[in-house]
Design a protein around this motif. Sequence first.
Motif, short mmCIF file in Angstrom:
data_model
loop_
_atom_site.label_atom_id
_atom_site.label_comp_id
_atom_site.label_asym_id
_atom_site.label_seq_id
_atom_site.Cartn_x
_atom_site.Cartn_y
_atom_site.Cartn_z
N LEU A 174 19.64 -39.93 8.52
CA LEU A 174 18.20 -39.75 8.35
C LEU A 174 17.43 -40.53 9.43
O LEU A 174 16.45 -40.03 9.99
N ASP A 203 17.62 -38.63 12.49
CA ASP A 203 16.73 -37.46 12.40
C ASP A 203 15.28 -37.82 12.71
O ASP A 203 14.62 -37.15 13.49
N ASN A 217 18.90 -29.04 13.17
CA ASN A 217 19.52 -29.90 12.14
C ASN A 217 20.50 -29.24 11.18
O ASN A 217 20.18 -28.22 10.58
N GLY A 232 21.36 -31.10 8.52
CA GLY A 232 20.82 -31.62 7.27
C GLY A 232 21.93 -32.03 6.31
O GLY A 232 23.10 -31.81 6.58
N PRO A 233 21.55 -32.62 5.19
CA PRO A 233 22.56 -33.16 4.27
C PRO A 233 23.08 -32.17 3.23
O PRO A 233 23.92 -32.53 2.42
N PHE A 234 22.58 -30.93 3.22
CA PHE A 234 22.90 -30.05 2.09
C PHE A 234 23.90 -28.95 2.41
O PHE A 234 24.10 -28.04 1.61
N TYR A 259 16.64 -27.75 -3.11
CA TYR A 259 17.97 -27.16 -2.98
C TYR A 259 18.64 -27.19 -4.34
O TYR A 259 18.61 -28.25 -5.00
N TYR A 277 9.73 -29.28 2.15
CA TYR A 277 10.13 -30.36 1.25
C TYR A 277 10.17 -31.67 1.99
O TYR A 277 10.09 -31.71 3.22
N VAL A 307 11.86 -35.36 3.11
CA VAL A 307 13.10 -36.11 3.29
C VAL A 307 12.94 -37.42 2.50
O VAL A 307 11.81 -37.86 2.29
N ARG A 318 9.30 -31.74 5.83
CA ARG A 318 9.96 -30.81 6.74
C ARG A 318 9.26 -29.45 6.63
O ARG A 318 8.91 -29.01 5.53
N HIS A 344 12.35 -23.88 6.04
CA HIS A 344 13.37 -23.35 6.96
C HIS A 344 14.56 -22.78 6.21
O HIS A 344 14.81 -23.13 5.06
N HIS A 379 18.72 -22.54 6.76
CA HIS A 379 19.81 -23.11 7.57
C HIS A 379 20.88 -22.07 7.87
O HIS A 379 21.18 -21.23 7.00
N GLU A 395 18.49 -23.48 12.52
CA GLU A 395 17.56 -23.24 11.42
C GLU A 395 16.54 -22.21 11.88
O GLU A 395 16.22 -22.15 13.07
N VAL A 428 11.66 -34.17 11.12
CA VAL A 428 12.93 -34.44 11.82
C VAL A 428 13.03 -33.66 13.16
O VAL A 428 14.12 -33.54 13.72
#
Length: 287
Positions: free
Chosen positions: A73, A76, A98, A100-102, A155, A191, A193, A212, A215, A217, A231, A245
Motif C-alpha cells: 500500500l 502504491d 495495479n 491490488g490486494p484482491f 469486493y 472505493y 484503500v 480509487r 475500475h 482488474h 485495469e 494509487v
Amino acid sequence: MRDVNQFTLTEAVKNSFKTEEGSRFKLLLEGLIDHLHDYTREMQLTHKEWMRVLTFLYDCGKISTPERHEFILLSDVLGWSALVDMINTRGGATEGSNLGPFYLENSPNKKLGADLAGERQGALVLVYGTVRHTLGKPLAGAIVDTWQADGSGTYPIQEQERGQDKYDLRGVFETDDQGRYYYTTVLPKPYTVPDDGPVGDLLRAGARHNWRAAHLHFMLRAKGMRTNVTELFFENTEYIDNDAVFGVRRSLIAKVEPYKADKAGNLPLERKPDAMLKFDFVMAPEG
Ligand code: BEZ
Ligand code: FE
C-alpha cells in the motif's frame, strides 16, 4: 576504515559487501546505497527525522498480516507500484496497472458470454473486445482473468462474513478463435484503500484522500506472451484524475455506451445488457 567521512563512507559501505562482480544484485544494492546516502546528505537528515522514518517502517510491518500488506500500500500511494508498472510495459502492449490486494488464483472458469453480475442491482454492461499480439494478429486461447468490486465499491472477498462467495464477480475466460472475449457484469463504484494504518497517517499528513477511481482488474496470460496485469477505468467518473494509487492511464479509460447488439457483433450472451464497453488488449511477446 578509520579515515572515513560522510563522503567516503558510501564507497566503504558498498565495498563491505562481497557481491558477485557484474551481478544484478550488486547493481541494485550499490544503487540503493548510493541513493540512500545521497538523499541523507542532500536533506541533512536529523536523528529525529531518521528515527521517524524507521518507526514508520516498523509500524508498517506491525500492522501487516498475510491479508494486509502495508508495504505494498505504501508503494502504491507513493506511485512506486505505478512506476514499476510503467517501466515494465512493453512498447505497443496495453499499459500495465495495479494488481491490488484482491487477486485470487484459481478463479472460476467461465464460458464466453457468461454473466458475472447475478442478482446484483444496476445497469448490466457488456465488456468485450479482442486480445491481440503487438504485431496485430488476434490471440486465440488467451486467458482473460478478471475481478472487480460491486456497485457499492466492495469486493465480495471483503464480505465473506456476510455470506458472500469470494469467487463472486470474477471469472477466467478464454478468447475464441478470433481472439474475442465478452461477458456481462455490473459497473463497480470507487472505493477507499485502507487508511487505518501508517499509510493512512501519511495520506492525512499530505492532505490526500484514499479513494480509487472505479475500475475492472485484468490479468492476461497467453502462451509465449508476457503476462499483462492491468485495469480499465470509465470515462467521466469520480477520482479518474486523482486515483489514490496512480493507476489511471489515458489509454486505459473506456467509454460506456448504450448497448447495440449489431454494433457489438451480435455476441451470444447469457443476459441482455443495457450498456457496453469495448476494450482491445494488446500483449507483447515474452522476453
Ligand atoms: C485495488 O485495486 O483493489 C487496490 C489497489 C491498491 C490498494 C488497495 C486496493
Ligand atoms: Fe481494485
